[in-house]
Write a protein that holds these residues in place. Structure first.
Motif, PDB file in Angstrom:
ATOM      1  N   SER A  96     -48.938  21.139  91.722  1.00  0.00           N
ATOM      2  CA  SER A  96     -48.943  20.007  92.674  1.00  0.00           C
ATOM      3  C   SER A  96     -49.383  18.587  92.651  1.00  0.00           C
ATOM      4  O   SER A  96     -49.144  17.261  93.360  1.00  0.00           O
ATOM      5  CB  SER A  96     -50.485  20.446  93.864  1.00  0.00           C
ATOM      6  OG  SER A  96     -51.480  20.478  92.842  1.00  0.00           O
ATOM      7  N   ILE A  97     -49.457  18.433  90.901  1.00  0.00           N
ATOM      8  CA  ILE A  97     -49.492  17.162  90.702  1.00  0.00           C
ATOM      9  C   ILE A  97     -48.233  15.956  90.437  1.00  0.00           C
ATOM     10  O   ILE A  97     -48.020  15.599  90.517  1.00  0.00           O
ATOM     11  CB  ILE A  97     -50.268  17.285  89.811  1.00  0.00           C
ATOM     12  CG1 ILE A  97     -51.661  17.078  89.336  1.00  0.00           C
ATOM     13  CG2 ILE A  97     -50.408  15.724  89.051  1.00  0.00           C
ATOM     14  CD1 ILE A  97     -52.722  17.438  88.214  1.00  0.00           C
TER      15      ILE A  97
ATOM     16  N   ALA B 210     -53.935  13.705  93.648  1.00  0.00           N
ATOM     17  CA  ALA B 210     -54.214  15.603  93.913  1.00  0.00           C
ATOM     18  C   ALA B 210     -54.679  15.509  93.994  1.00  0.00           C
ATOM     19  O   ALA B 210     -55.370  17.288  95.195  1.00  0.00           O
ATOM     20  CB  ALA B 210     -53.919  15.724  92.670  1.00  0.00           C
TER      21      ALA B 210
ATOM     22  N   ALA C 109     -56.587  20.420  91.653  1.00  0.00           N
ATOM     23  CA  ALA C 109     -55.056  20.609  91.441  1.00  0.00           C
ATOM     24  C   ALA C 109     -54.190  21.008  90.696  1.00  0.00           C
ATOM     25  O   ALA C 109     -55.203  21.749  89.877  1.00  0.00           O
ATOM     26  CB  ALA C 109     -54.796  19.079  92.476  1.00  0.00           C
ATOM     27  N   ASP C 110     -53.190  21.949  90.883  1.00  0.00           N
ATOM     28  CA  ASP C 110     -52.581  22.298  89.802  1.00  0.00           C
ATOM     29  C   ASP C 110     -51.650  21.389  89.097  1.00  0.00           C
ATOM     30  O   ASP C 110     -51.186  20.643  89.877  1.00  0.00           O
ATOM     31  CB  ASP C 110     -52.223  24.115  89.801  1.00  0.00           C
ATOM     32  CG  ASP C 110     -51.635  24.305  90.819  1.00  0.00           C
ATOM     33  OD1 ASP C 110     -51.114  23.194  91.636  1.00  0.00           O
ATOM     34  OD2 ASP C 110     -51.575  25.881  91.749  1.00  0.00           O
TER      35      ASP C 110
ATOM     36  N   GLU D 197     -46.163  17.605  92.123  1.00  0.00           N
ATOM     37  CA  GLU D 197     -45.324  17.129  93.781  1.00  0.00           C
ATOM     38  C   GLU D 197     -45.985  15.685  93.896  1.00  0.00           C
ATOM     39  O   GLU D 197     -45.059  14.801  94.480  1.00  0.00           O
ATOM     40  CB  GLU D 197     -46.179  18.242  95.379  1.00  0.00           C
ATOM     41  CG  GLU D 197     -44.955  19.299  95.391  1.00  0.00           C
ATOM     42  CD  GLU D 197     -46.261  20.354  96.244  1.00  0.00           C
ATOM     43  OE1 GLU D 197     -47.358  19.887  97.137  1.00  0.00           O
ATOM     44  OE2 GLU D 197     -45.272  21.406  95.409  1.00  0.00           O
ATOM     45  N   ILE D 198     -46.852  15.426  93.713  1.00  0.00           N
ATOM     46  CA  ILE D 198     -47.572  14.177  94.095  1.00  0.00           C
ATOM     47  C   ILE D 198     -47.040  12.937  93.247  1.00  0.00           C
ATOM     48  O   ILE D 198     -46.139  12.174  94.358  1.00  0.00           O
ATOM     49  CB  ILE D 198     -49.380  14.065  93.633  1.00  0.00           C
ATOM     50  CG1 ILE D 198     -50.330  14.371  95.394  1.00  0.00           C
ATOM     51  CG2 ILE D 198     -49.838  12.669  94.243  1.00  0.00           C
ATOM     52  CD1 ILE D 198     -50.809  15.200  95.547  1.00  0.00           C
TER      53      ILE D 198
ATOM     54  N   ALA E  75     -52.536  12.491  89.163  1.00  0.00           N
ATOM     55  CA  ALA E  75     -53.722  13.248  89.196  1.00  0.00           C
ATOM     56  C   ALA E  75     -54.857  13.703  89.666  1.00  0.00           C
ATOM     57  O   ALA E  75     -55.700  14.221  90.055  1.00  0.00           O
ATOM     58  CB  ALA E  75     -54.381  13.612  87.415  1.00  0.00           C
TER      59      ALA E  75
END
Lengths: 536, 339
Positions: free
Chosen positions: B50-51, B42, B46-47, B53-54, B39
């Motif tokens: 995308s969090i 990101a 960031a939504d 994804e990371i 978090a």
């Protein structure tokens, strides 16, 4: 045997010493040209030279700003509080020579400057723009989210018609698209160089561009010592704007604000970027040091009562908070009077100016009236990473809230947890927050901070009318007849419902000694391009 | 194989379980830290997607056990991972920052020993005199002033007011280029390259931070020297030596000091390891790109790879340091055999 090895050893060491002496450069090359260099100190550290990379921090955006070009840029105006500021209302060419927007607002055609070249001498083509935009919408994370704000979501929206013509096709017209092309994210990369260094696992050359920028911008990074400094050197063939006055710019990272202050006061560095409010107010009194405190556009420090916490579901309790806050004391203690007050405004909303003062002010009698219900206990959460303004603010609030029967226990949350707790999980009952929107329209602020489920709506606020108003206003032009009434209605609801209680608009402070030309940008990073020596 | 090699090898073998334990504990501790690096990294705006994804990119979505084995596997290949805060591999961060901290700490300790040991000896031989009082005042002042305060005072006086010290801008002023990397110690590298201008530049930058640290480390060394000398001077063998008519110099340095050195060396080892970790505040004030501020910043944002790499590097360093101290014991006191 021993002899041979000793001889080999001697040869070897001789070789190393010799090789080490080859670049017999004791000092930086540009040292001879006096006035050609500026040294800036900053407390932040850069962790990547590529904004699109996962995990790139805010400080690193300066590389995208200074070393890369975008199609367009913002104009310049005088800033409140002295100095210059970017101008959201004026879009200027950077790599694009001109552009046209179709009547339906769905097709944008850009003509690229024919004489624009990358650092390696190759001409900037529309194919480079397409590749860079494809990268920004595909990289994921922040760049993709920011592109989306301008309605740019898929690679098939971008087309390189010929070498100098680039076309964007939109799904719906939006007033945010053109400004979104001027933010740091859609920067234009030398796609040939990047592709030559891409791998199958890394089609966007994230690893390569992370340490080796490849652009057409005003400055090149000639040296990057992580944790110490980036060194920029001017690109003399830049066509994106007026050629910068400095040939070399060094941005030294000095974590201690006291050290930074000593350096700029003595004049050994020409600029200290993003200094604490306290230093700004004291340095402003001194001769020889120029201080610029620019209120950050579209950014407000707020107190957020969370609607998931039962007592705050009562609008009267939220109003009691808004009347109990000792605004002036907080503004003077936590911000040293730097920035703009956001309280004590007109009750009636007649214009769409933003950020605007809330109609509330410190009034303990009114606060007690609204607080008819019995008191309660609530943790007041602050981020340790932002403690410089949050801690004094919270302490003064704690004292005031105690008077109206709200016992607020201050809870300090470490930086890594803050985002998850406040913004992602939205679980903090009462907390301080400081969202600032890059695109400077109130509806954009409302989109992020008042719409339900959106990241900065940390109060879990949900109002059907706001949802509908934001959706219908976000993309319409500012001269649309519906725009002003919609915005005014949003303001009314926001001040009635108070999911965010505005405190003040913070300032970005910069001290300069022996240089001028500083320009404030919404991204709050240093644009070194317009800087000049103080004498010129 | 002689006794000394055997002993060194034995000690190194003993270090293996320690290092293994450190690997496990540092892994578990970093995971136990509150906070979600995904978090955090990101970035703004960031939504959820995308969090996630990371998190996947960092391998944090896998079960803890699997993460651990991946980490140990990487470690075995000499890969410490990539730090999110600096964007560099942890290995290159350590290679750049550890020498910076070591250089500062070693210079500070040399300085500190050069003052503290003679001062301690003098204070012990002349108890109750002005030398003894001076020693006491210096020691109390040194230990009671926090390093960041001493650092800022020194900058204020010697840089800001007097203009004697160079700009506190880290290891080298911006007019110099860092010397070609051999050891990472600028003083050594610049000397190897024969670049004396840079050498002096690096030395000038070192003076203030090293003095700050030296003032802080003065206290334990001077106190320990004084106490050890006092007890040595009052022992039977010194009385015997004096009774046998040995010269006072021989008694003092040949017998008393040599015996007093043992506890001093022990203290030195402790002070060294303590200083290396604790000079984060000095690093911040002097913009020194060292290991302490690196670790603290990594810790604040739950940068797992960097924290683990730091802990591991420190563990290895301490193992080496203890070995050196044990060897020093054997050299100082023949009674402590090599076995």
């Amino acid at each position: 045997m021993t002899d041979t090895s000793r001889r080999t050893f001697l040869k070897l060491t001789g070789g190393t010493v010799g090789a080490a002496m080859l670049p017999f450069l004791k000092t930086m090359p540009a040292q001879a040209q006096s006035g050609g260099r500026i040294v800036v100190v900053s407390g932040q550290t850069i962790n990547s030279l590529d904004l699109h990379r996962t995990g790139t921090n805010r400080a690193s955006y300066q590389v995208a700003v200074n070393c890369y070009d975008r199609l367009v840029s913002f104009g310049t105006k005088d800033a409140p509080g002295g100095g210059l500021s970017y101008d959201y209302d004026v879009i200027e060419p950077e790599l694009a020579e001109s552009w046209t927007i179709s009547d339906d607002g769905l097709t944008m055609t850009f003509k690229i400057k024919p004489d624009a070249t990358f650092w390696d001498g190759r001409k900037v083509t529309a194919a480079d723009v397409k590749w860079s935009f494809d990268r920004a919408v595909s990289a994921g994370g922040f760049p993709t989210v920011q592109m989306k704000a301008g309605g740019l979501v898929r690679p098939d929206q971008f087309e390189a018609v010929d070498d100098e013509t680039f076309v964007i096709t939109l799904d719906k017209p939006s007033k945010l698209t053109l400004p979104d092309l001027a933010v740091p994210v859609p920067f234009i990369i030398n796609s040939e160089e990047a592709k030559a260094n891409a791998t199958e696992d890394d089609p966007w050359a994230m690893e390569y561009l992370h340490t080796t920028p490849a652009g057409s911008g005003a400055f090149k990074v000639v040296r990057w010592d992580q944790g110490q400094q980036p060194v920029y050197e001017r690109n003399d063939t830049w066509v994106g704007g007026p050629l910068p006055s400095f040939e070399q710019v060094i941005v030294r990272e000095v974590p201690s604000p006291a050290t930074r202050r000593a350096l700029v006061e003595r004049g050994d560095v020409q600029m200290s970027f993003n200094i604490p409010n306290k230093d700004a107010s004291e340095l402003a009194e001194m001769d020889g040091v120029d201080v610029y405190s620019t209120p950050i556009e579209n950014c407000i420090h707020c107190l957020c009562p969370n609607f998931n916490f039962e007592p705050f579901q009562d609008a009267n309790v939220r109003k009691a908070l808004a009347y109990a806050i000792p605004y002036e004391a907080i503004f003077q203690t936590a911000a040293y009077g730097r920035g703009a007050p956001m309280w004590g405004g007109e009750a009636e909303i007649t214009d769409t100016a933003w950020p605007r003062k809330s109609p509330f002010m410190t009034d303990m009698t009114k606060a007690k009236e609204h607080m008819a219900a019995s008191g309660f206990e609530v943790p007041l959460s602050i981020s340790l990473g932002l403690a410089d303004w949050m801690e004094p603010t919270a302490l003064l609030m704690q004292e005031a809230f105690a008077e109206i029967g709200i016992k607020a226990e201050i809870e300090k949350i470490p930086g890594a947890n803050w985002r998850s707790a406040a913004l992602v999980e939205k679980r903090l009952p009462l907390h301080l927050e400081n969202f600032g929107g890059w695109l400077n329209t109130p509806d954009y602020y409302f989109f992020w901070a008042y719409k339900h489920g959106h990241l900065f709506n940390s109060s879990n606020y949900l109002n059907e009318e706001i949802e509908q108003l934001v959706d219908s206003t976000l993309h319409i032009p500012m001269d649309d007849p519906a725009y002003a009434p919609n915005i005014k209605r949003m303001f009314e609801i926001a001040f009635e419902d108070l999911p965010r209680i505005p405190l003040w608009q913070p300032a970005l402070n910069v001290a300069m000694n022996g240089a001028s030309g500083y320009e404030f940008w919404f991204h709050r990073q240093l644009d070194v391009r317009p800087l000049t020596t103080a004498t010129t | 194989m002689n006794a000394r090699t055997k002993m060194i090898l034995g000690r190194m073998a003993q270090a293996i379980p320690v290092v293994m334990g450190v690997v496990v504990i540092s892994f578990l501790l970093t995971r136990a830290l509150p906070g979600d690096p995904a978090a955090y990294f990101a970035g703004p705006a960031a939504d959820e997607a995308s969090i996630a994804e990371i998190r996947e990119a960092l391998g944090l979505d896998k079960p803890l056990f699997q993460q651990f084995f991946l980490y140990v596997g990487d470690l075995a290949r000499g890969d410490l991972g990539t730090s999110l805060t600096t964007g560099q591999t942890v290995m290159s961060d350590l290679a750049a920052r550890l020498p910076a901290s070591l250089e500062l700490t070693l210079v500070a300790l040399l300085l500190s020993c050069a003052i503290a040991i003679p001062l301690g000896v003098l204070a012990a031989t002349r108890p109750g005199t002005w030398v003894d009082h001076l020693c006491r005042v210096l020691v109390t002042a040194g230990v009671s002033m926090p390093t960041f305060f001493t650092g800022i005072v020194l900058i204020y006086v010697f840089y800001y007011l007097a203009g004697l010290a160079p700009s506190p801008l880290g290891r080298l002023d911006f007019i110099y280029l860092s010397p070609p990397h051999v050891t990472g110690f600028y003083l050594i590298d610049a000397a190897l390259a024969g670049d004396w201008e840079t050498w002096f530049g690096a030395l000038k930058q070192l003076i203030l931070p090293a003095t700050t640290l030296a003032l802080f480390t003065l206290a334990p060394i001077a106190r320990m020297t004084r106490a050890a000398m006092l007890s040595a001077l009052s022992s039977d063998f010194i009385r015997t030596a004096r009774a046998a008519g040995l010269g006072s110099r021989k008694v003092l340095y040949g017998y008393a000091f040599r015996n007093a050195l043992l506890p001093v060396v022990t203290t030195l080892g402790m002070v060294f390891s303590f200083t290396l970790g604790a000079n984060v505040l000095v690093e911040k004030v002097f913009a020194w790109p060292g290991i302490g501020s690196y670790a603290v910043e990594a810790l604040v944002v739950s940068d797992y790879a960097a924290v683990q790499g730091f802990v591991l590097a420190m563990a290895l360093l301490f193992v080496a340091l203890n070995l050196v101290i044990d060897i020093a014991y054997a050299l100082i006191d023949p009674r402590i055999g090599l076995n």
